[in-house]
Enzyme design. Structure first.
Site, PDB file in Angstrom:
ATOM      1  CB  CYS A   2      16.212  -7.878-117.098  1.00  0.00           C
ATOM      2  SG  CYS A   2      15.642  -6.872-115.727  1.00  0.00           S
ATOM      3  NE  ARG A  27      15.710 -13.813-118.521  1.00  0.00           N
ATOM      4  CZ  ARG A  27      16.402 -14.887-118.181  1.00  0.00           C
ATOM      5  NH1 ARG A  27      16.436 -15.908-118.983  1.00  0.00           N
ATOM      6  NH2 ARG A  27      17.042 -14.952-117.050  1.00  0.00           N
ATOM      7  CD1 TRP A  75       8.854  -7.628-114.461  1.00  0.00           C
ATOM      8  CD2 TRP A  75      10.306  -7.733-112.762  1.00  0.00           C
ATOM      9  NE1 TRP A  75       8.137  -7.821-113.314  1.00  0.00           N
ATOM     10  CE2 TRP A  75       8.997  -7.885-112.249  1.00  0.00           C
ATOM     11  CE3 TRP A  75      11.375  -7.759-111.873  1.00  0.00           C
ATOM     12  CZ2 TRP A  75       8.736  -8.066-110.895  1.00  0.00           C
ATOM     13  CZ3 TRP A  75      11.113  -7.947-110.520  1.00  0.00           C
ATOM     14  CH2 TRP A  75       9.804  -8.095-110.047  1.00  0.00           C
ATOM     15  CG  ASN A  99      19.383  -9.978-116.893  1.00  0.00           C
ATOM     16  OD1 ASN A  99      19.042  -8.889-117.316  1.00  0.00           O
ATOM     17  ND2 ASN A  99      19.246 -11.098-117.586  1.00  0.00           N
ATOM     18  N   GLY A 100      19.719  -9.018-112.507  1.00  0.00           N
ATOM     19  CA  GLY A 100      20.037  -9.320-111.111  1.00  0.00           C
ATOM     20  C   GLY A 100      19.890  -8.067-110.258  1.00  0.00           C
ATOM     21  CD  GLU A 482      -2.401 -22.241-110.980  1.00  0.00           C
ATOM     22  OE1 GLU A 482      -1.742 -21.826-110.016  1.00  0.00           O
ATOM     23  OE2 GLU A 482      -2.136 -21.966-112.160  1.00  0.00           O
ATOM     24  CE  LYS A 486      -2.510 -18.879-114.014  1.00  0.00           C
ATOM     25  NZ  LYS A 486      -1.613 -19.759-113.362  1.00  0.00           N
ATOM     26  CG  HIS A 505     -11.881 -21.824 -88.417  1.00  0.00           C
ATOM     27  ND1 HIS A 505     -12.191 -22.125 -87.107  1.00  0.00           N
ATOM     28  CD2 HIS A 505     -12.071 -22.962 -89.121  1.00  0.00           C
ATOM     29  CE1 HIS A 505     -12.517 -23.408 -87.017  1.00  0.00           C
ATOM     30  NE2 HIS A 505     -12.466 -23.931 -88.236  1.00  0.00           N
ATOM     31  CE  LYS A 604       5.652 -18.673-118.839  1.00  0.00           C
ATOM     32  NZ  LYS A 604       4.385 -19.047-118.172  1.00  0.00           N
TER      33      LYS A 604
HETATM   34  C1  F6R Z   1       1.654 -17.811-112.401  1.00  0.00           C
HETATM   35  C2  F6R Z   1       3.043 -18.018-112.722  1.00  0.00           C
HETATM   36  C3  F6R Z   1       4.059 -17.857-111.640  1.00  0.00           C
HETATM   37  C4  F6R Z   1       5.120 -18.951-111.755  1.00  0.00           C
HETATM   38  C5  F6R Z   1       6.234 -18.717-110.736  1.00  0.00           C
HETATM   39  C6  F6R Z   1       7.264 -19.818-110.767  1.00  0.00           C
HETATM   40  O1  F6R Z   1       0.840 -18.050-113.502  1.00  0.00           O
HETATM   41  O2  F6R Z   1       3.387 -18.313-113.824  1.00  0.00           O
HETATM   42  O3  F6R Z   1       3.471 -17.861-110.388  1.00  0.00           O
HETATM   43  O4  F6R Z   1       4.517 -20.176-111.545  1.00  0.00           O
HETATM   44  O5  F6R Z   1       6.866 -17.501-111.013  1.00  0.00           O
HETATM   45  O6  F6R Z   1       7.836 -19.931-112.023  1.00  0.00           O
HETATM   46  P1  F6R Z   1       8.548 -21.260-112.487  1.00  0.00           P
HETATM   47  O7  F6R Z   1       7.516 -22.310-112.591  1.00  0.00           O
HETATM   48  O8  F6R Z   1       9.154 -20.892-113.814  1.00  0.00           O
HETATM   49  O9  F6R Z   1       9.588 -21.566-111.460  1.00  0.00           O
END
Ligand code: F6R
Length: 609
Positions: A2, A27, A75, A99-100, A482, A486, A505, A604
């Site tokens: 948030c 956020r 969020w 927030n929190g 990864e 994605k 396995h 994010k």
């Molecule tokens: C995936 C993604 C998340 C972040 C994760 C850690 O594309 O962006 O999995 O990698 O939330 O975030 P940071 O790197 O900001 O600690």
């Protein structure tokens, strides 16, 4: 998570709050709201479900104007995304944005019920507004009331409180969720992230854990957890924030994928000289720490964790330094044993990920030699609290799916690998081969970006699929992880990654003629092994997509498509091979009509546990 912004000024602050929320949307974007004291002295609250634009549209239909207010973009943690759950929450004259997570909100709620309060929302925040109101009836200034309430709260908070009977002040409190004050002339601001404040001021004061602040238009008073008046330094920020501009691209994610060669080149500039890596920012006095380390403990989440996994292969195979990689949320609760002369590395794009920060704070009570943060946000808590810092310098990453932060983390990790190799007096060829590979890396990534049309075509095969398997071996296994991450986060297709040798396995049972299997198979010493795994899938009718620069003796045969990629140096293969996978996920999500930059349910920066 948030985002919070609050403002108190001599001028109308409605536009400031809305612009701040727009900047904070990374956020959380489930819902947003604001509360402003209007010119007649009435508190006006507006809240809307969905992105901040919905709130902006709602405000445009009013004549709202005022000089004190608070705002929030959410969020959802407790309570579904809904207008009723959006902040600010109100109890009589008290408005609050938070927030929190208030962990003991249910027991507070039971007590409030006895006192006659009704909660209208499903959130953990509303109880705080009622508690402040209840406590306020016993007297004292808003600051004193809040200071009496805070010890009753368990959990984490960054919160800003407005009392409409005292419209000359905001009270802010921080515990586990960052808050920063922006200092102006006859006006002051508060936000959960400096990027919300930068259009108004670059003079910033970061609150520390446990701090409570009273902010008026002309004064700032800060008190520590014990109620003592404290001085916190004002800094002048030089943060550049280019969030507003997608340039010629359709999405931030697309822009950020294409920025990779440029930002990596910029990161390397001035650091590769005479076949050596220079890291002046580490300080020569700290080199002894790196020289002496005998074990590396990496802690991170999500994409950053996947970068850490690649680094494990690199550290162990190139310089024989044992390396463990932990998901931060596991590390902090599993009572890890510290190895002899172990050094902690945290990886994070945002530097505000709650679990990664908590792991760093925990490590300080343990016997690590020291901590190093590899991070993209210079003003972040992780950077401020780590012993050593290496910035990824990727520039603002706005798309929720990390792309350039991953490849720049790997670039910095490779530079670090070369540096440690040198400091430990290992064979100069190791450092030279890393430097040689890094020098051409931006060019190699450019070559990968030229595969875009191929990925556009390939994406069509996936849009009706519900599951995808990704396979890799060695340092490509984390790239499979990864690639799968994605795909699931922006296309909503279920994707799993396996170390290819694990297939037999268990996961082999999943293979049928409808299961796409993406194999990352660069031409390296594991190629023959992975070819055997490919045959295992083929024999069971699986649908193969092989990403490779090796000769397979055919381009495409029945149920196996070879995606021929350009040559890359062995050591930088993980950095280059993620690029076509990023493009593939992007195009699949696009074809499915998804919101590429703001996928559902995500944010994010994950600032709650
Ligand atoms: C995936 C993604 C998340 C972040 C994760 C850690 O594309 O962006 O999995 O990698 O939330 O975030 P940071 O790197 O900001 O600690």
């Amino acid at each position: 998570m948030c985002g919070i912004i609050g403002a108190i000024s001599y001028r109308n602050i409605v536009g400031i709050l809305l612009d701040g929320l727009r900047r904070l949307q990374y956020r959380g974007y489930d819902s947003s709201g604001l509360a402003v004291m209007d010119l007649t002295g009435e508190l006006i609250r507006l809240r809307r479900l969905g992105g901040v634009q919905n709130l902006i549209n709602a405000v445009e239909n009013t004549v709202l104007s005022g000089s004190i207010g608070i705002a929030h973009t959410r969020w959802a943690t407790h309570g579904k995304p809904a207008e009723i759950n959006a902040h600010p929450h109100i109890s009589f004259d008290i408005s609050i944005v938070h927030n929190g997570i208030i962990e003991n909100y249910q027991s507070i709620y039971r007590q409030l019920k006895v006192w006659g309060y009704t909660c209208l929302s499903e959130t953990d925040t509303e109880v705080v507004a009622h508690l402040v109101h209840w406590e306020g009836q016993k007297g004292g200034s808003l600051l004193e009331v809040v200071q009496r309430v805070l010890p009753c709260l368990r959990g984490t908070y960054g919160m800003v409180i407005l009392d409409s009977r005292m419209p000359d002040r905001l009270i802010a409190a921080r515990s586990g969720s960052p808050l920063v004050i922006g200092c102006g002339i006859d006006e002051n601001f508060i936000g959960s992230d400096p990027i919300a404040l930068l259009p108004m001021t670059r003079r910033l004061i970061y609150l520390e854990e446990g701090d409570v602040a009273q902010i008026t238009s002309s004064s700032i008073m800060i008190f520590d957890r014990s109620g003592n008046s404290v001085h916190r330094c004002e800094i002048t920020s030089n943060i550049q924030h280019d969030a507003g501009n997608k340039g010629a691209y359709n999405h931030y994610m697309q822009k950020e994928i294409y920025e990779q060669p440029r930002v990596i080149k910029k990161r390397l500039k001035g650091h590769l000289r005479n076949n050596k890596i220079n890291f002046p920012e580490l300080g020569s006095e700290n080199e002894i720490l790196l020289k002496n380390l005998q074990h590396i403990q990496i802690v991170a989440c999500g994409t950053s964790y996947n970068a850490g996994m690649v680094a494990k292969y690199w550290f162990e195979s190139f310089i024989q330094v044992p390396c463990d990689v932990d998901i931060a949320s596991e590390f902090r609760y599993r009572q890890p044993v510290v190895r002899h002369n172990s050094f902690l590395i945290t990886l994070s794009q945002s530097g505000e990920t709650a679990d990664t920060l908590a792991a760093l704070r925990l490590s300080k009570k343990m016997s690590y030699l020291g901590s190093l943060a590899i991070c993209n946000v210079p003003s972040s808590s992780l950077v401020r609290e780590s012993d050593l810092v290496l910035m990824t310098q990727a520039g603002s990453e706005i798309g929720v799916a990390s792309t350039k932060s991953f490849t720049t983390q790997l670039t910095v990790l490779l530079m670090l690998l070369a540096k440690i190799s040198y400091l430990k007096g290992m064979k100069p060829e190791i450092e030279k081969s890393i430097v040689d590979a890094l020098k051409v890396l931006p060019y190699r990534i450019n070559q990968m970006l030229l595969q875009n049309e191929l990925m556009v075509d390939l994406a069509k095969d996936f849009i009706h699929k519900e599951n995808v398997l990704f396979l890799g071996r060695g340092a490509q296994y984390p790239i499979a992880m990864e690639g799968a991450l994605k795909l699931k986060e922006i296309s909503y297709i279920h994707a799993e990654a396996y170390a290819a040798g694990e297939l037999k396995h268990g996961p082999l049972a999943l293979i049928d003629n409808n299961m796409p299997v993406i194999v990352i198979a660069p031409d390296n010493k594991l190629l023959e092994k992975i070819k055997s795994n490919i045959e295992e899938v083929r024999a069971r009718g699986g649908l193969l997509y092989v990403f490779t620069n090796a000769q397979f003796g055919c381009s495409n045969i029945e149920r196996m498509r070879i995606i021929s990629l350009p040559y890359v140096e062995d050591i930088t293969t993980p950095i280059s091979y993620i690029v076509p996978l990023q493009l593939l996920s992007y195009h699949i999500a696009l074809l499915k009509g998804n919101n590429v930059d703001q996928p559902r349910n995500l944010a994010k920066s994950v600032t709650v546990e």
